[in-house]
Design an enzyme around this catalytic site. Structure first.
Site, mmCIF file in Angstrom:
data_model
loop_
_atom_site.group_PDB
_atom_site.id
_atom_site.type_symbol
_atom_site.label_atom_id
_atom_site.label_comp_id
_atom_site.label_asym_id
_atom_site.label_seq_id
_atom_site.Cartn_x
_atom_site.Cartn_y
_atom_site.Cartn_z
ATOM 1 N N PRO A 11 34.849 -19.334 -44.432
ATOM 2 C CG PRO A 11 36.653 -20.305 -45.543
ATOM 3 C CD PRO A 11 35.171 -20.367 -45.406
ATOM 4 C CG ASN A 12 38.400 -14.767 -45.056
ATOM 5 O OD1 ASN A 12 39.211 -14.645 -44.152
ATOM 6 N ND2 ASN A 12 38.699 -15.350 -46.196
ATOM 7 C CE1 TYR A 24 31.704 -11.126 -50.438
ATOM 8 C CE2 TYR A 24 33.686 -9.894 -49.917
ATOM 9 C CZ TYR A 24 33.064 -10.939 -50.569
ATOM 10 O OH TYR A 24 33.802 -11.789 -51.353
ATOM 11 C CG ASN A 75 28.285 -17.287 -47.608
ATOM 12 O OD1 ASN A 75 29.139 -17.738 -48.370
ATOM 13 N ND2 ASN A 75 28.008 -16.000 -47.521
ATOM 14 C CD GLU A 99 26.525 -22.667 -53.235
ATOM 15 O OE1 GLU A 99 27.654 -22.233 -53.487
ATOM 16 O OE2 GLU A 99 25.987 -23.592 -53.905
ATOM 17 N NE ARG A 108 33.256 -10.543 -56.197
ATOM 18 C CZ ARG A 108 33.654 -11.003 -55.024
ATOM 19 N NH1 ARG A 108 32.860 -11.767 -54.310
ATOM 20 N NH2 ARG A 108 34.856 -10.702 -54.566
#
Length: 149
Positions: A11-12, A24, A75, A99, A108
């Site tokens: 997603p995204n 990113y 990802n 991954e 994060r």
């Protein structure tokens, strides 16, 4: 061709280059695909590159690739934290799985971001190397598969 390496994005990631560039970066998903394709081509592999915001679609892609893929680079993005159907599909794979996370998920702001459920079934993880982590993952699969064929 020696087989197909599947690069699957969650997603995204379709908004890569626009979404939170401080985290990113400015490269787009098309840029990432070009990097991965160059690595795969150089090693003699076909490349299947996809992105979805739908969990069921990701599961379908993994199930389709599970028996004949040279490897999977995934990802999982937000699927990392609660997408148990994706995890279960990955468990069925007979190929190397890497991954990839563009940011270092362990640095994060929210602790939950560092706890990918996919980690328990993947061969290895690349985290925090930006979009270059994808190319490294494709190269790794090509090298590992080259040694086993």
């Amino acid at each position: 061709m020696r087989g197909t390496i599947h690069v699957l994005n969650g997603p995204n990631l379709n908004l890569l280059g626009e979404r939170e560039p401080a985290i990113y970066g400015h490269d787009t998903l098309a840029d990432v695909e070009a990097m991965c394709r160059a690595e795969a081509d150089a090693a003699g592999y076909a490349l299947e590159f996809r992105q979805t915001n739908a969990e069921h679609e990701m599961v379908d892609w993994i199930q389709a690739a599970r028996k004949d893929a040279a490897g999977i680079v995934i990802n999982p993005a937000a699927f990392s934290y609660a997408a148990y159907p994706v995890l279960d599909a990955l468990k069925l794979c007979d190929c190397p799985i890497v991954e990839v996370h563009i940011s270092n998920i362990h640095r994060r702001e929210a602790e939950w971001r560092s706890k990918s459920i996919m980690t328990q079934v993947v061969t290895g993880i690349v985290s925090g190397l930006g979009v270059h982590g994808y190319a490294l993952a494709v190269r790794h699969i090509a090298e590992v598969r080259g040694r086993t064929k």
